[in-house]
Design a protein around this motif. Structure first.
Motif, PDB file in Angstrom:
ATOM      1  N   MET A 312       8.599  -5.802  28.841  1.00 34.80           N
ATOM      2  CA  MET A 312       9.741  -5.674  29.146  1.00 34.80           C
ATOM      3  C   MET A 312      10.284  -6.192  30.878  1.00 34.80           C
ATOM      4  O   MET A 312       8.962  -6.682  31.457  1.00 34.80           O
ATOM      5  N   LYS A 313      11.536  -6.402  30.571  1.00 37.85           N
ATOM      6  CA  LYS A 313      11.867  -6.753  31.822  1.00 37.85           C
ATOM      7  C   LYS A 313      12.595  -5.675  33.037  1.00 37.85           C
ATOM      8  O   LYS A 313      13.050  -4.673  32.152  1.00 37.85           O
ATOM      9  N   ASP A 314      12.239  -5.543  34.252  1.00 39.56           N
ATOM     10  CA  ASP A 314      12.352  -4.152  34.683  1.00 39.56           C
ATOM     11  C   ASP A 314      13.489  -4.919  35.326  1.00 39.56           C
ATOM     12  O   ASP A 314      13.623  -5.772  36.386  1.00 39.56           O
ATOM     13  N   ALA A 315      15.200  -3.842  35.105  1.00 41.90           N
ATOM     14  CA  ALA A 315      16.037  -4.304  36.060  1.00 41.90           C
ATOM     15  C   ALA A 315      16.096  -4.081  37.409  1.00 41.90           C
ATOM     16  O   ALA A 315      16.789  -5.310  38.271  1.00 41.90           O
ATOM     17  N   PHE A 316      15.415  -3.309  37.533  1.00 46.50           N
ATOM     18  CA  PHE A 316      15.338  -3.038  39.371  1.00 46.50           C
ATOM     19  C   PHE A 316      14.814  -4.744  39.549  1.00 46.50           C
ATOM     20  O   PHE A 316      15.881  -5.469  40.545  1.00 46.50           O
ATOM     21  N   LEU A 317      13.775  -4.999  39.175  1.00 47.43           N
ATOM     22  CA  LEU A 317      13.260  -6.659  39.953  1.00 47.43           C
ATOM     23  C   LEU A 317      13.754  -7.606  39.637  1.00 47.43           C
ATOM     24  O   LEU A 317      14.605  -8.364  40.123  1.00 47.43           O
ATOM     25  N   GLU A 318      14.801  -7.967  38.410  1.00 44.90           N
ATOM     26  CA  GLU A 318      15.646  -9.132  37.872  1.00 44.90           C
ATOM     27  C   GLU A 318      16.989  -8.866  38.445  1.00 44.90           C
ATOM     28  O   GLU A 318      17.306 -10.254  39.283  1.00 44.90           O
ATOM     29  N   MET A 336       9.256   7.953  45.485  1.00 49.10           N
ATOM     30  CA  MET A 336       8.919   6.814  45.185  1.00 49.10           C
ATOM     31  C   MET A 336      10.127   6.787  43.802  1.00 49.10           C
ATOM     32  O   MET A 336      11.053   7.553  43.696  1.00 49.10           O
ATOM     33  N   ARG A 337       9.817   5.036  43.455  1.00 47.99           N
ATOM     34  CA  ARG A 337      10.514   4.919  42.421  1.00 47.99           C
ATOM     35  C   ARG A 337       9.428   5.599  41.246  1.00 47.99           C
ATOM     36  O   ARG A 337       8.193   5.065  40.700  1.00 47.99           O
ATOM     37  N   ILE A 338      10.289   6.366  40.188  1.00 48.56           N
ATOM     38  CA  ILE A 338       9.882   6.820  38.951  1.00 48.56           C
ATOM     39  C   ILE A 338      10.793   6.797  37.875  1.00 48.56           C
ATOM     40  O   ILE A 338      10.349   6.975  37.018  1.00 48.56           O
ATOM     41  N   ASP A 339      11.939   6.561  38.060  1.00 44.78           N
ATOM     42  CA  ASP A 339      12.976   6.137  37.125  1.00 44.78           C
ATOM     43  C   ASP A 339      13.538   4.634  36.954  1.00 44.78           C
ATOM     44  O   ASP A 339      13.034   3.702  37.990  1.00 44.78           O
ATOM     45  N   TYR A 340      13.610   3.891  35.583  1.00 46.93           N
ATOM     46  CA  TYR A 340      13.244   2.762  35.245  1.00 46.93           C
ATOM     47  C   TYR A 340      14.295   2.353  34.090  1.00 46.93           C
ATOM     48  O   TYR A 340      14.717   3.092  33.602  1.00 46.93           O
ATOM     49  N   ILE A 341      14.641   1.160  34.430  1.00 50.43           N
ATOM     50  CA  ILE A 341      15.123   0.423  32.701  1.00 50.43           C
ATOM     51  C   ILE A 341      14.900  -0.844  32.574  1.00 50.43           C
ATOM     52  O   ILE A 341      14.704  -1.673  33.687  1.00 50.43           O
ATOM     53  N   TYR A 342      15.117  -0.330  31.309  1.00 47.49           N
ATOM     54  CA  TYR A 342      13.139  -1.602  31.349  1.00 47.49           C
ATOM     55  C   TYR A 342      14.113  -2.317  29.849  1.00 47.49           C
ATOM     56  O   TYR A 342      14.900  -2.165  29.139  1.00 47.49           O
ATOM     57  N   GLY A 343      14.112  -4.059  29.493  1.00 44.52           N
ATOM     58  CA  GLY A 343      14.971  -4.147  28.747  1.00 44.52           C
ATOM     59  C   GLY A 343      13.976  -5.740  27.622  1.00 44.52           C
ATOM     60  O   GLY A 343      13.504  -6.319  28.588  1.00 44.52           O
ATOM     61  N   SER A 344      14.506  -5.785  26.965  1.00 50.68           N
ATOM     62  CA  SER A 344      14.095  -6.885  25.806  1.00 50.68           C
ATOM     63  C   SER A 344      14.084  -7.969  26.958  1.00 50.68           C
ATOM     64  O   SER A 344      15.144  -8.411  27.646  1.00 50.68           O
ATOM     65  N   HIS A 345      13.761  -9.659  26.859  1.00 53.72           N
ATOM     66  CA  HIS A 345      13.721 -10.496  26.888  1.00 53.72           C
ATOM     67  C   HIS A 345      14.522 -11.568  26.867  1.00 53.72           C
ATOM     68  O   HIS A 345      15.566 -12.242  27.586  1.00 53.72           O
ATOM     69  N   SER A 346      15.539 -10.913  26.193  1.00 57.08           N
ATOM     70  CA  SER A 346      16.844 -11.563  25.031  1.00 57.08           C
ATOM     71  C   SER A 346      17.984 -11.204  25.820  1.00 57.08           C
ATOM     72  O   SER A 346      18.638 -11.092  25.944  1.00 57.08           O
ATOM     73  N   GLN A 348      19.901 -10.000  29.355  1.00 55.83           N
ATOM     74  CA  GLN A 348      20.279 -10.746  31.060  1.00 55.83           C
ATOM     75  C   GLN A 348      20.565  -9.618  31.496  1.00 55.83           C
ATOM     76  O   GLN A 348      21.605  -9.237  31.385  1.00 55.83           O
ATOM     77  N   PHE A 349      20.491  -8.766  32.777  1.00 47.41           N
ATOM     78  CA  PHE A 349      20.896  -7.933  33.435  1.00 47.41           C
ATOM     79  C   PHE A 349      21.473  -8.512  34.495  1.00 47.41           C
ATOM     80  O   PHE A 349      21.373  -9.846  35.322  1.00 47.41           O
ATOM     81  N   GLU A 350      22.687  -8.911  34.165  1.00 51.49           N
ATOM     82  CA  GLU A 350      23.283  -8.591  35.528  1.00 51.49           C
ATOM     83  C   GLU A 350      23.688  -8.147  36.976  1.00 51.49           C
ATOM     84  O   GLU A 350      23.977  -8.580  37.959  1.00 51.49           O
ATOM     85  N   LYS A 351      23.505  -6.795  36.958  1.00 54.61           N
ATOM     86  CA  LYS A 351      23.704  -5.999  37.520  1.00 54.61           C
ATOM     87  C   LYS A 351      22.483  -4.798  37.534  1.00 54.61           C
ATOM     88  O   LYS A 351      22.264  -3.854  36.994  1.00 54.61           O
ATOM     89  N   PHE A 352      22.077  -4.349  39.009  1.00 48.99           N
ATOM     90  CA  PHE A 352      21.025  -2.780  38.981  1.00 48.99           C
ATOM     91  C   PHE A 352      21.754  -2.371  40.515  1.00 48.99           C
ATOM     92  O   PHE A 352      21.794  -2.527  41.000  1.00 48.99           O
ATOM     93  N   GLN A 353      21.856  -0.484  39.624  1.00 43.75           N
ATOM     94  CA  GLN A 353      21.620  -0.177  41.363  1.00 43.75           C
ATOM     95  C   GLN A 353      21.484   1.066  41.345  1.00 43.75           C
ATOM     96  O   GLN A 353      20.998   2.266  40.216  1.00 43.75           O
TER      97      GLN A 353
END
Length: 372
Positions: A312-318, A336-346, A348-353
């Motif tokens: 999956m895509k990592d919204a934080f990195l994207e 530490m970073r232990i909470d995530y939002i992942y998405g399928s490759h289809s 497109q993450f526009e913003k992460f906070q």
């Protein structure tokens, strides 16, 4: 004397470089017969910085001694680049009507047991969430009870957030006004056409499901959204007391306390491996683009999180910025970073906070995305 110092420096360099490589390997290979090996990934960021420190010292001392730690760091690429995210468009708001905003937050029972000083923590959480105006809220450690102040949340929270399409884990066994609820909740402003438990409750008393899914219909598209809260460490009051300040404990207490902590780390990691296996199996059968979000209770550099991030895509990195630390830490446990939002490759993450609020021991995270 100088030769002795160089020898000690070399030994320390070798040990730290090997530990960094082992930490990297532990995220790629599930060595079940070496349970201690499974928690090595948790140490990766600290081992990385330790090796960087060795390089800096070597440059002023003996430059050739920097070769080994540098080689070890290069051997773990691209992990060093994933500790810190930099995206110029992180604060960009496109105004695209097809954008969807999802927010994940471990609300820690809305401060039911008064971990925070403020008596108005539940109201502060609600005010924060309502200002976010998300399409979908994924809440972990959601609490509802019929008795006590600030506990009757089952109907109040969805109404307050204008997200009245809901799925509460194990609600099928409860009536519409349950006396008690603790677990995962998905609150949506869009219709939920299907939902269910992915990783069910264990036999442990007062346990909760560790993952649920909800198929959310947004416009003419359906998105499968997973709400995740993987196995916690299971620390008790004695463990937390020990962790308040390890440096002040006698050596015998450090030894016994350290053994207890390590044992629980290993057990929880093994449990999470099984939970992630169940999650991945369920994901493999999804007919829709997917969002997976929640509290994984592990850093990005462990075997379990890597299993998900490789697919999956990592919204934080994207689309994020900074270190993205979501757990505020406790005593000797660092942030530490232990909470995530992942998405399928289809997707497109526009913003992460990562939101800088301290109403829980976790910080909320949100992502805005479109589906290609």
């Amino acid at each position: 004397m100088r030769k002795v110092i160089i020898a000690i420096f070399l030994i320390v360099s070798i040990v730290l470089a090997l530990m960094l490589l082992l930490s990297h390997l532990s995220a790629k290979v599930d060595l079940q017969f070496l349970p201690e090996f499974k928690v090595m990934g948790l140490l990766y960021p600290y081992l990385l910085f330790a090796n960087l420190a060795i390089i800096l010292l070597a440059l002023f001392f003996k430059p050739f001694l920097a070769i080994l730690p540098l080689a070890a760091i290069l051997g773990t690429l691209p992990k060093p680049l994933e500790i810190y995210a930099y995206n110029k468009d992180e604060v960009r708001v496109t105004g695209n009507s097809n954008e969807v905003k999802v927010l994940s937050y471990n609300v820690r029972l809305f401060n039911k047991y008064s971990w925070k000083d403020s008596l108005k923590t539940r109201d502060s959480i609600m005010n924060f969430l309502s200002r976010q105006d998300a399409d979908v809220y994924l809440l972990q450690e959601f609490y509802h009870g019929q008795k006590g102040e600030n506990t009757q949340n089952y109907q109040l929270v969805p109404k307050r957030l204008n997200a009245t399409n809901t799925y509460f884990e194990y609600q099928e066994t409860k009536d519409k006004n349950p006396k008690y609820f603790f677990g995962l909740s998905t609150l949506s402003k869009h219709p939920i056409i299907k939902s269910g438990v992915v990783v069910p409750r264990s036999d442990q008393e007062n346990s909760k499901a560790n993952a649920t899914f909800s198929d959310v219909k947004i416009g003419n598209k359906t998105i499968r959204i997973y709400n995740v809260h993987l196995r916690s460490l299971g620390f008790n009051n004695r463990d937390y007391e020990f962790l308040k300040d390890v440096s002040k404990k006698p050596n015998n207490e450090n030894l016994e306390g350290g053994k207890s902590i390590l044992k629980k780390l290993i057990l929880a990691t093994e449990k999470r491996t099984k939970e992630v296996d169940e999650l991945l199996l369920h994901m493999s059968d999804s007919p829709y683009p997917m969002i997976i979000a929640g509290d994984f209770n592990e850093t990005p550099f462990t075997f379990n999180t890597q299993q998900v991030s490789q697919l999956m895509k990592d919204a934080f990195l994207e689309a994020g910025n900074g270190f993205g630390l979501t757990y505020e830490g406790f005593g000797s446990i660092p942030s530490m970073r232990i909470d995530y939002i992942y998405g399928s490759h289809s997707i497109q993450f526009e913003k992460f906070q990562t939101h800088s609020v301290s109403f829980s021991d976790h910080r909320p995270i949100s992502a805005t995305f479109t589906v290609n």
